[in-house]
Design a protein around this motif. Structure first.
Motif, PDB file in Angstrom:
ATOM      1  N   LEU A 107       0.905  -1.206   0.029  1.00  0.00           N
ATOM      2  CA  LEU A 107      -0.034   0.102   0.062  1.00  0.00           C
ATOM      3  C   LEU A 107       1.038   1.185   0.088  1.00  0.00           C
ATOM      4  N   ALA A 108       1.781   1.229   0.916  1.00  0.00           N
ATOM      5  CA  ALA A 108       2.918   2.450   1.128  1.00  0.00           C
ATOM      6  C   ALA A 108       3.792   2.556  -0.122  1.00  0.00           C
ATOM      7  N   LEU A 109       4.363   1.603  -0.830  1.00  0.00           N
ATOM      8  CA  LEU A 109       5.002   1.860  -2.035  1.00  0.00           C
ATOM      9  C   LEU A 109       4.172   1.922  -3.216  1.00  0.00           C
ATOM     10  N   GLY A 110       3.311   1.078  -3.365  1.00  0.00           N
ATOM     11  CA  GLY A 110       2.415   1.069  -4.804  1.00  0.00           C
ATOM     12  C   GLY A 110       1.318   1.868  -5.106  1.00  0.00           C
ATOM     13  N   LEU A 111       0.747   2.001  -3.974  1.00  0.00           N
ATOM     14  CA  LEU A 111      -0.594   2.946  -3.886  1.00  0.00           C
ATOM     15  C   LEU A 111      -0.467   4.301  -3.440  1.00  0.00           C
ATOM     16  N   LEU A 112       0.420   4.552  -2.821  1.00  0.00           N
ATOM     17  CA  LEU A 112       0.548   5.770  -2.072  1.00  0.00           C
ATOM     18  C   LEU A 112       1.874   6.631  -2.732  1.00  0.00           C
ATOM     19  N   ALA A 113       2.881   6.057  -2.706  1.00  0.00           N
ATOM     20  CA  ALA A 113       4.252   6.590  -3.083  1.00  0.00           C
ATOM     21  C   ALA A 113       4.329   7.315  -4.408  1.00  0.00           C
ATOM     22  N   TYR A 114       4.178   6.202  -5.390  1.00  0.00           N
ATOM     23  CA  TYR A 114       4.314   6.475  -6.792  1.00  0.00           C
ATOM     24  C   TYR A 114       3.320   7.495  -7.291  1.00  0.00           C
ATOM     25  N   PRO A 115       2.221   7.343  -6.945  1.00  0.00           N
ATOM     26  CA  PRO A 115       1.147   8.257  -7.699  1.00  0.00           C
ATOM     27  C   PRO A 115       1.429   9.646  -6.948  1.00  0.00           C
ATOM     28  N   VAL A 116       1.944   9.921  -5.676  1.00  0.00           N
ATOM     29  CA  VAL A 116       2.214  11.201  -5.227  1.00  0.00           C
ATOM     30  C   VAL A 116       3.494  11.536  -6.088  1.00  0.00           C
ATOM     31  N   MET A 117       4.740  10.844  -6.137  1.00  0.00           N
ATOM     32  CA  MET A 117       5.727  11.525  -7.034  1.00  0.00           C
ATOM     33  C   MET A 117       5.214  11.743  -8.280  1.00  0.00           C
ATOM     34  N   TRP A 118       4.306  11.004  -8.798  1.00  0.00           N
ATOM     35  CA  TRP A 118       4.104  11.240 -10.347  1.00  0.00           C
ATOM     36  C   TRP A 118       3.204  12.651 -10.217  1.00  0.00           C
ATOM     37  N   LEU A 119       2.476  13.074  -9.292  1.00  0.00           N
ATOM     38  CA  LEU A 119       1.780  14.184  -9.093  1.00  0.00           C
ATOM     39  C   LEU A 119       2.719  15.355  -9.156  1.00  0.00           C
ATOM     40  N   ILE A 120       3.788  15.222  -8.438  1.00  0.00           N
ATOM     41  CA  ILE A 120       4.964  16.001  -7.798  1.00  0.00           C
ATOM     42  C   ILE A 120       5.507  16.438  -9.391  1.00  0.00           C
ATOM     43  N   ALA A 121       5.759  15.329 -10.167  1.00  0.00           N
ATOM     44  CA  ALA A 121       6.759  15.465 -11.311  1.00  0.00           C
ATOM     45  C   ALA A 121       5.782  16.140 -12.414  1.00  0.00           C
ATOM     46  N   ARG A 122       4.669  15.860 -12.335  1.00  0.00           N
ATOM     47  CA  ARG A 122       3.629  16.565 -13.444  1.00  0.00           C
ATOM     48  C   ARG A 122       3.507  17.917 -13.050  1.00  0.00           C
ATOM     49  N   TRP A 123       3.504  18.231 -11.748  1.00  0.00           N
ATOM     50  CA  TRP A 123       3.136  19.802 -11.258  1.00  0.00           C
ATOM     51  C   TRP A 123       4.669  20.592 -11.835  1.00  0.00           C
ATOM     52  N   TYR A 124       5.716  19.796 -11.397  1.00  0.00           N
ATOM     53  CA  TYR A 124       6.987  20.633 -11.805  1.00  0.00           C
ATOM     54  C   TYR A 124       7.135  20.735 -13.192  1.00  0.00           C
ATOM     55  N   VAL A 125       6.964  19.655 -14.286  1.00  0.00           N
ATOM     56  CA  VAL A 125       7.029  20.013 -15.652  1.00  0.00           C
ATOM     57  C   VAL A 125       6.074  21.016 -16.152  1.00  0.00           C
ATOM     58  N   THR A 126       4.901  20.967 -15.550  1.00  0.00           N
ATOM     59  CA  THR A 126       3.973  21.985 -15.799  1.00  0.00           C
ATOM     60  C   THR A 126       4.461  23.517 -15.669  1.00  0.00           C
ATOM     61  N   ARG A 127       4.967  23.650 -14.403  1.00  0.00           N
ATOM     62  CA  ARG A 127       5.215  24.980 -13.904  1.00  0.00           C
ATOM     63  C   ARG A 127       6.832  25.272 -14.836  1.00  0.00           C
ATOM     64  N   ALA A 128       7.616  24.201 -15.172  1.00  0.00           N
ATOM     65  CA  ALA A 128       8.713  24.650 -15.865  1.00  0.00           C
ATOM     66  C   ALA A 128       8.405  25.136 -17.254  1.00  0.00           C
ATOM     67  N   GLU A 129       7.225  24.469 -17.935  1.00  0.00           N
ATOM     68  CA  GLU A 129       6.773  24.998 -19.083  1.00  0.00           C
ATOM     69  C   GLU A 129       6.290  26.147 -19.209  1.00  0.00           C
ATOM     70  N   ARG A 130       5.590  26.685 -18.020  1.00  0.00           N
ATOM     71  CA  ARG A 130       5.013  28.090 -18.090  1.00  0.00           C
ATOM     72  C   ARG A 130       5.977  28.879 -17.838  1.00  0.00           C
ATOM     73  N   ASN A 131       6.949  28.735 -16.835  1.00  0.00           N
ATOM     74  CA  ASN A 131       7.958  29.461 -16.828  1.00  0.00           C
ATOM     75  C   ASN A 131       8.810  29.961 -18.176  1.00  0.00           C
TER      76      ASN A 131
END
Length: 138
Positions: free
Chosen positions: A88-112
């Motif tokens: 649960l901790a590794l598969g269902l919580l950690a990776y989706p949250v990391m993916w959301l953080i990465a998605r936010w970063y890429v969107t922010r970098a493209e906007r910059n």
């Protein structure tokens, strides 16, 4: 034989750009040349984009580090062993949250970068249809 009626040849009109709409030289030096010539103003532009990208990266890192730091603590809990809490901790919580953080970063970098490009390019050379920028939480 019947004589064929021939119409007069079709006239073609060649037009050019009117004198009022011809492209004029920019009244100011575009920021692109400031950057390529490495002037003080160009260095300021480059520092500004680097600062905004660094701010976005540090923001993503500030959210990611606590997430990764908490994972070993969750896995050390008594009864965590190799049970469903680990999955649960590794598969269902950690990776989706990391993916959301990465998605936010890429969107922010493209906007910059889009903001910087809009600042640097000469309005006369800008494309006629602006590309829509993504806005929102992600």
């Amino acid at each position: 034989m019947a004589e064929e009626q021939q119409s007069p040849p079709r006239r073609e009109i060649v037009t050019g750009v009117s004198r009022g709409t011809r492209r004029r030289a920019p009244a100011h030096t575009p920021a692109c040349s400031e950057i390529s010539e490495q002037t003080t103003l160009g260095a300021t532009y480059v520092r500004a984009i680097m600062r905004s990208q660094l701010r976005a990266g540090l923001g993503a890192l500030a959210v990611l580090v606590p997430l990764v730091a908490v994972l070993p603590l969750v896995l050390v809990l008594p009864g965590a062993g190799s049970g469903p809490l680990v999955w649960l901790a590794l598969g269902l919580l950690a990776y989706p949250v990391m993916w959301l953080i990465a998605r936010w970063y890429v969107t922010r970098a493209e906007r910059n970068e889009a903001d910087f490009t809009g600042l640097v390019t000469d309005p006369a050379e800008a494309p006629s249809t602006p590309r829509p920028r993504p806005r929102g939480p992600l």
